[in-house]
Design a protein around this motif. Structure first.
Motif, PDB file in Angstrom:
ATOM      1  N   SER A   1      32.608  23.117 -31.727  1.00  0.00           N
ATOM      2  CA  SER A   1      33.640  22.677 -30.786  1.00  0.00           C
ATOM      3  C   SER A   1      33.652  21.163 -30.655  1.00  0.00           C
ATOM      4  CB  SER A   1      33.404  23.298 -29.407  1.00  0.00           C
ATOM      5  OG  SER A   1      33.413  24.699 -29.508  1.00  0.00           O
TER       6      SER A   1
ATOM      7  N   LEU B   1      37.864  25.585 -22.195  1.00  0.00           N
ATOM      8  CA  LEU B   1      36.959  25.611 -23.340  1.00  0.00           C
ATOM      9  C   LEU B   1      35.723  24.759 -23.062  1.00  0.00           C
ATOM     10  CD1 LEU B   1      36.475  26.351 -26.417  1.00  0.00           C
ATOM     11  CD2 LEU B   1      37.331  24.049 -26.878  1.00  0.00           C
TER      12      LEU B   1
ATOM     13  N   LYS C   1      40.302  31.235 -29.925  1.00  0.00           N
ATOM     14  CA  LYS C   1      41.190  30.097 -29.673  1.00  0.00           C
ATOM     15  C   LYS C   1      42.533  30.281 -30.387  1.00  0.00           C
ATOM     16  CE  LYS C   1      38.315  26.645 -30.771  1.00  0.00           C
ATOM     17  NZ  LYS C   1      37.778  25.287 -30.923  1.00  0.00           N
TER      18      LYS C   1
END
Ligand code: SF4
Lengths: 256, 467
Positions: free
Chosen positions: A55, B395, A187
Motif C-alpha cells: 500500500s 484504507l 480495492k
C-alpha cells in the motif's frame, strides 16, 4: 545425514494460514520434520507486513520487518508456506531497511536464509515424500510472487510427482495472475472479479477434481470464486497433498 | 479522482464487444511474441544489450542531445526544444501557421497524443488527417488510441465496417478486410498528395548522423513525410541512440516484443530536408525535441522508465489491461508503462488509482525487452501517494490498525482468539457469503470460514500437552 546436526528451521506461518487454514501450517511442520529439520515456531511472529508494503506504507512495513527479523535471527533457515510472503522477506526487507544502518545487514542475512517451503524441501533438503497416495486428478496454478520473484515452478511439480495415483493436468494460463493481488482484490473488486472469473473458467475446463497452489491468498480467491459459481473443484495448498492430508476437508469444506 | 477510474473500468468490464476485441489482439500478440522469442535464442543477450544502450544514453543525455542537434542542423534540419507539452504544441502550430498550412497529415506518434497535438491543430483551424489505418479508424470514431501499437485494437472488424460505411464517400462496396483497406487507401491517398505538412514521430533519434528513424507496418510514414513541403518530427528526448547500429539493436527487441515479427515492414531514416539533386523529400524539416517531465525522471526513482521503447508488450501481458482496455486508464499511455508514466505527465493526485490498480504479479517486467522493473516503479508511486496523504482515509486507517495490531504479538493473538469465532458466526457450512466490511470480497466470491482456533493457539496447546 547421521552424525551431522539437524538444521534448525524457524517456521513462519503467515497471517492467513494462522487464521483461515491452520492445517497448512501443520502440514508444513510435518514435512519439515520428515525432511530432517528441527522446527520451532517463534511466538513473536504475526504478519510479514506485505499489506503495508504494497500500500506504500513503508514505515509500518519496516516495523514489521524488524520485528520478524528479530524473531527469526537464531535459526539456520526461515521457511514459509507462501511464495508471496517469502518474496516479501527475500526482496522486500532488504529494500525496506537498506537505509537503516542497524538493520540493513540483518535484513540481508534474513533474506539469504528465507525459503518458500517447496523450494526449501526440493532444493535445500533434497527431500521427496515417500509412501503418499492420492487417487485424484489435479491442476496447479503458479502463484505470481513465488513464480517470478523466487523462481518456483519445477519444485512443487517435482514433489507432487512422488504422490502415487495423483494425475496432474495442465492449466492453460497457469502463470497468469488469478486477480488476488492482496488488497487489490478489495480495492478494485470489479476488475479482480473479471480476472478470477476467467481463471475459474480455465480451471473448470481442465475437469480436474483438485486445484493446487502454494499461496493461501490466491487459493482463497480461486476457491471462493469456484464455490460461488457452483463448481465442484476442491482446493488445497500443495503442502497438504504432500503431507498426505488431502483426504480431509478442502478449503471451504467443514470438518465432519 | 478515485471515482472516474473505477467508473471507466466498470464501463469497460460491462462491454463484451470490447473484451472480445482485446482478447483477439492481445492473445495474438502474446502467441506471436512467444513464437518469435522461441526462434531467437540470443534474446537474453539482446535484451541486456538494449538495456545497456538505453542506460548509457540516459546517463549521457546532454552529450547525445548536443551531438544530435549539431548533426541534424548540419543536415539542414531545424531543431526546436520544448520543455513541456504546451511549448511543444505552440512550436508545431507556429510552424504550421507560418507555412499557411491548411491540411496536415500525421503518422502515428504517441508523443503527439501526449502533447495534445490533435486538439492544438484543430484549435488553430488546421485540418488533420491521420494516415495510419488504425489511427484513421479512431479518428472516424472520434476517439483516442487505446494501445500504443494498435491504437484501434478496442474496435472489432464489425465495428470498423460500420465506421467506414458512415465515414467514407462513397462507402466501401463490401465488408471484407481487403475492400475496406482499399476504401481507406482511396480516401487517404488524396490527402497524402494535397497535404501541406506531414507530422511524424520517431522511434529513434540517431546522434552521430542527426537522422530520425521511424518504423511502421503500412508505409504511411513515408507518404506522410515525403510529398508535403514541410516535415515536422516530434520526439521525446529519451529516443536518442548513439548510432544507427544501436538503433538496429533496439529495433530487433522492439519488433519481436511488439508484434512478434522479425522486422518491421518499413524502416525509414530521415536526415534533413531535400538537397539539390534529390528526387523527392520536403523542403523544410523541423525536429521538435520534447522534455515534458523526462529530465525530472532522470533525477528520480523513475529514471529506469526512460528505457522504455514503447513496444506495448507489458500491456499485452497485463491481466488488468486485458480486462479493461486502454481507455479506462485515462492517460495517453495505458497499461503498466502508462501507470508509471501518467502520474509523471498528469500529476499523481489525478492518477493515483493507476499505480494502485495492479496486482503486482510481475508479468509486465518479465516480458519488458529492456528490463524495466515496472512493479517496483508502481510501488514507488504508491509510496509517494501514501506519503503525500493521497490514499483514501479508510484504507490508511485499515492498514494502520492492522499494523498496530501486528506489531503487538500478544494482542494480535488475543484479537484472533476473539475475532475468529465472531467471524465464524457469519458463515454457514464452510463458507461466508456475506461479511460486513468485506463487501469487495464477498460481492464476487465466497470466503472460506476461518478456523475456530488459530494455528498459533493450536500449536501452543500441543506444545504444552507434550511437556
Ligand atoms: S515498459 Fe517495457 S514492455 Fe512496456 S512498452 Fe516500454 S519497453 Fe515495452
Amino acid at each position: 545425514m547421521p552424525g551431522e546436526p539437524k538444521p534448525t528451521v524457524g517456521l513462519f506461518v503467515t497471517c492467513l494460514v494462522d487464521a483461515i487454514r491452520p492445517q497448512i501450517g501443520f502440514a508444513t511442520l510435518q514435512l519439515l520434520e520428515e525432511a530432517g529439520c528441527v522446527v520451532e515456531v517463534p511466538q513473536a511472529q504475526t504478519c510479514c507486513g506485505q499489506p503495508a508494503l504494497n500500500s506504500g506504507d513503508d514505515r509500518d512495513a519496516a516495523h514489521l520487518a524488524r520485528q520478524t527479523i528479530a524473531a527469526f535471527e537464531g535459526y539456520d533457515h526461515v521457511v514459509l508456506p507462501s511464495g508471496s510472503c517469502a518474496a516479501t522477506m527475500v526482496h522486500g526487507y532488504p529494500e525496506l531497511l537498506a537505509g537503516d544502518p542497524d538493520w540493513a545487514a540483518r535484513a540481508r542475512a534474513m533474506a539469504a536464509k528465507t525459503h518458500e517451503i517447496t523450494s526449501f524441501l526440493a532444493d535445500v533438503m533434497g527431500y521427496a515424500p515417500a509412501g503418499r497416495r492420492l487417487q485424484a486428478s489435479a491442476t496447479y496454478h503458479d502463484s505470481c510472487s513465488g513464480l517470478r520473484e523466487l523462481g518456483i515452478a519445477a519444485q512443487p511439480r517435482a514433489l507432487l510427482s512422488h504422490v502415487e495415483g495423483l494425475e496432474m493436468r495442465g492449466l492453460p494460463g497457469n502463470d497468469v495472475c488469478c486477480g488476488f493481488g492482496g488488497t487489490f482484490c478489495v480495492k478494485y473488486a470489479d476488475i479482480s472479479n473479471a480476472i478470477v472469473t476467467e481463471k475459474a473458467e480455465a480451471i473448470e475446463e481442465t475437469g480436474a477434481e483438485l486445484l493446487l497452489a502454494g499461496d493461501l491468498g490466491c487459493l482463497m480467491n480461486m476457491a471462493g470464486k469456484l464455490n460461488r459459481r457452483g463448481a465442484k473443484t476442491r482446493c488445497f495448498h500443495t503442502v497438504e497433498v504432500l503431507a498426505g492430508r488431502a483426504e480431509g476437508p478442502a478449503i471451504g469444506e467443514e470438518a465432519p | 479522482m478515485t471515482a472516474p477510474f473505477k467508473d471507466r473500468a466498470r464501463a469497460a468490464l460491462a462491454d463484451p464487444v470490447l473484451k472480445l476485441a482485446i482478447d483477439r489482439t492481445t492473445g495474438n500478440a502474446e502467441r506471436k511474441r512467444a513464437a518469435a522469442l522461441a526462434a531467437f535464442p540470443e534474446f537474453d543477450a539482446a535484451r541486456a544489450r538494449g538495456r545497456a544502450i538505453k542506460d548509457h544514453v540516459v546517463a549521457h543525455l546532454d552529450h547525445y542531445l548536443e551531438l544530435f542537434e549539431k548533426n541534424a542542423t548540419a543536415r539542414g534540419a531545424q531543431v526546436h526544444w520544448a520543455a513541456d507539452d504546451a511549448e511543444a504544441r505552440a512550436i508545431v502550430t507556429r510552424i504550421c501557421l507560418a507555412a499557411d498550412a491548411k491540411l496536415v497529415t500525421r503518422a502515428k506518434s504517441m508523443l503527439g497524443e501526449e502533447i495534445g497535438l490533435p486538439h492544438a491543430l484543430a484549435d488553430a483551424g488546421i485540418e488533420r488527417v491521420e494516415t495510419d489505418l488504425a489511427e484513421h479508424i479512431i479518428q472516424l470514431a472520434g476517439e483516442a488510441p487505446s494501445h500504443i501499437i494498435w491504437p484501434a485494437m478496442h474496435r472489432t472488424r464489425e465495428q470498423v465496417a460500420e465506421l467506414f460505411k458512415a465515414g467514407h464517400q462513397p462507402p466501401p462496396a463490401a465488408e471484407d478486410p481487403a475492400t475496406m483497406v482499399q476504401s481507406a487507401r482511396r480516401v487517404l491517398r488524396e490527402k497524402f498528395l494535397s497535404a501541406d505538412i506531414g507530422i511524424s514521430g520517431a522511434n529513434f533519434l540517431i546522434a552521430d548522423t542527426g537522422a530520425t528513424c521511424t518504423v511502421t507496418n503500412e508505409g504511411n510514414a513515408e507518404l506522410t513525410t515525403t510529398p508535403p513541403r514541410i516535415h515536422i518530427v516530434t520526439a521525446g528526448i529519451e529516443k536518442l541512440v548513439p548510432s544507427t547500429a544501436h538503433a538496429f539493436a533496439l529495433l530487433r527487441l522492439l519488433v519481436r516484443s511488439a508484434t512478434g515479427g522479425e522486422m518491421t515492414q518499413y524502416t525509414t531514416f530521415h536526415a534533413g530536408p531535400r538537397r539539390p539533386g534529390d528526387a523527392d523529400g520536403p523542403e523544410e524539416m523541423h525536429i521538435v525535441l520534447v522534455d515534458n517531465g523526462r529530465t525530472k525522471m532522470l533525477a528520480d526513482e523513475f529514471r529506469e522508465m526512460l528505457r522504455c521503447i514503447r513496444c506495448g508488450a507489458c500491456m499485452n501481458h497485463c491481466v488488468v489491461y486485458r480486462q479493461i482496455g486502454g481507455h479506462a486508464y485515462g492517460g495517453t499511455y495505458p497499461g503498466p508503462m502508462g501507470s508509471v508514466l501518467t502520474p509523471v505527465l498528469d500529476g499523481l493526485a489525478a492518477s493515483r488509482d493507476l499505480p494502485n490498480a495492479c496486482t503486482m504479479n510481475g508479468r509486465c517486467a518479465e516480458v519488458c525487452p529492456v528490463g524495466i522493473p515496472l512493479p517496483t516503479l508502481l510501488r514507488a508511486w504508491r509510496r509517494r501517494s501514501w506519503r503525500e496523504g493521497l490514499e483514501p482515509g479508510p484504507l490508511r486507517a485499515g492498514i494502520g490498525l492492522w499494523a498496530q495490531l501486528a506489531r503487538r504479538p500478544r494482542l494480535y493473538r488475543l484479537a484472533t482468539r476473539i475475532g475468529l469465532p465472531l467471524m465464524r458466526l457469519f458463515g454457514r457450512s464452510g463458507w461466508i457469503a456475506r461479511l460486513p466490511l468485506a463487501g469487495g470480497w464477498t460481492a464476487h466470491r465466497d470466503l472460506p470460514r476461518p478456523a475456530a482456533r488459530s494455528f498459533m493457539d493450536q500449536y501452543r496447546a500441543q506444545q504444552k500437552a507434550r511437556k
